[in-house]
Scaffold this motif. Sequence first.
Motif, short mmCIF file in Angstrom:
data_model
loop_
_atom_site.label_atom_id
_atom_site.label_comp_id
_atom_site.label_asym_id
_atom_site.label_seq_id
_atom_site.Cartn_x
_atom_site.Cartn_y
_atom_site.Cartn_z
N ASP A 62 8.23 24.08 -18.13
CA ASP A 62 9.18 23.40 -17.27
C ASP A 62 10.59 23.82 -17.63
O ASP A 62 11.07 23.55 -18.73
CB ASP A 62 9.01 21.88 -17.42
N LEU A 63 11.27 24.46 -16.71
CA LEU A 63 12.65 24.88 -16.95
C LEU A 63 13.58 23.70 -16.74
O LEU A 63 13.41 22.91 -15.82
CB LEU A 63 13.05 26.02 -16.01
N ARG A 64 14.58 23.58 -17.60
CA ARG A 64 15.56 22.52 -17.43
C ARG A 64 16.37 22.74 -16.16
O ARG A 64 16.52 23.88 -15.71
CB ARG A 64 16.48 22.44 -18.65
N PRO A 65 16.89 21.67 -15.56
CA PRO A 65 17.66 21.82 -14.32
C PRO A 65 18.89 22.71 -14.53
O PRO A 65 19.57 22.62 -15.54
CB PRO A 65 18.07 20.39 -14.00
N VAL A 66 19.16 23.55 -13.57
CA VAL A 66 20.32 24.45 -13.62
C VAL A 66 21.02 24.41 -12.27
O VAL A 66 20.41 24.70 -11.24
CB VAL A 66 19.91 25.89 -13.94
N THR A 67 22.29 24.06 -12.28
CA THR A 67 23.09 24.12 -11.05
C THR A 67 24.24 25.10 -11.17
O THR A 67 24.89 25.40 -10.17
CB THR A 67 23.65 22.72 -10.70
N SER A 68 24.50 25.59 -12.40
CA SER A 68 25.58 26.57 -12.58
C SER A 68 25.27 27.47 -13.76
O SER A 68 24.73 27.03 -14.77
CB SER A 68 26.92 25.85 -12.80
N VAL A 69 25.61 28.73 -13.61
CA VAL A 69 25.38 29.73 -14.65
C VAL A 69 26.66 30.51 -14.90
O VAL A 69 27.26 31.05 -13.96
CB VAL A 69 24.26 30.72 -14.25
N ALA A 70 27.10 30.56 -16.15
CA ALA A 70 28.27 31.35 -16.52
C ALA A 70 27.81 32.69 -17.10
O ALA A 70 26.83 32.74 -17.85
CB ALA A 70 29.13 30.61 -17.55
N VAL A 71 28.51 33.75 -16.75
CA VAL A 71 28.17 35.08 -17.23
C VAL A 71 29.40 35.66 -17.92
O VAL A 71 30.45 35.85 -17.29
CB VAL A 71 27.73 36.00 -16.08
#
Length: 288
Positions: free
Chosen positions: A39-48
């Motif tokens: 189960d992947l944790r919720p993600v609404t934003s990703v910084a690169v």
Amino acid sequence: MSRRFPITGALGGGLILLLTACTSAAPTESPAPSEAVGDLRPVTSVAVVGDSISVGMSACGTRDACPSASWAFGDDTAVDSIVQRIAAATGTDEITPLSLARPGARVADRVDAVQNARGQTADLVLVEVGSNDVCASDVSQITPVGEFGASYRELLETIRAGVPEAPIVAYSIPDLLQLWEGGRSDPATVRLWNQSPSCSTLLGDADSDAAADVQRREDVVDTLAGYNAAIVEACAAVTGCVSDDGAVSQVAFSPDDISEVDRFHPSLAGQAALAAAAWPAAQKALTE
């Protein structure tokens, strides 16, 4: 609801970092069995945090950046970027990318970039930077391994202080020697490299077998090995950081994976290869 974590006393005379660790409701759809390792944790934003590779430089037929082709946050289906894979695995329709990537970026200047990312959000931080520390116009401009390691550790610690709950993935640096090995026998490629200051430390005088040039390339390879070891060491010292165990550095690029525009940056196919190699570490970070 987002939480903010201001910090002071970091580099730059107490600049405040306001990257935000976000939380959100669990996704309504289950991850596709073929995509998920748990189960992947919720993600609404990703910084690169990265350099020209992460903005898709020269990936779309011109020498310009092409964010849609980015291995990290691109939306071109031919790439199947990390953001696209997370969306498919979690059933999340919208994931906001935060690009802290800049062509020519080195590790040390990304510390300032992270500090200046005020009011932004990140549930996951992907770090792919370091090529420009060794790819320079002159060997005197190469960042020493010890200095690189210290800067990289500082970068990760700055990210962690700003987003205490967000997983960080520290990616290894691609095997740049492949570029020289694949292009040195092609006169057109050699001419292109000689006309550009990009990575002259490795690609300059590409068709020369003089002792000094051979030694220069060997020094670059040794430096890259030192960088990649320093990335693993720095990541191990920072809570919530996952390294890719050298996956990106082990990508074997074919000629089609290198941009025809500059014979230096990844093509669309190369970006897809990077995304595939980078995905397992991102999965791991989101399940721990």
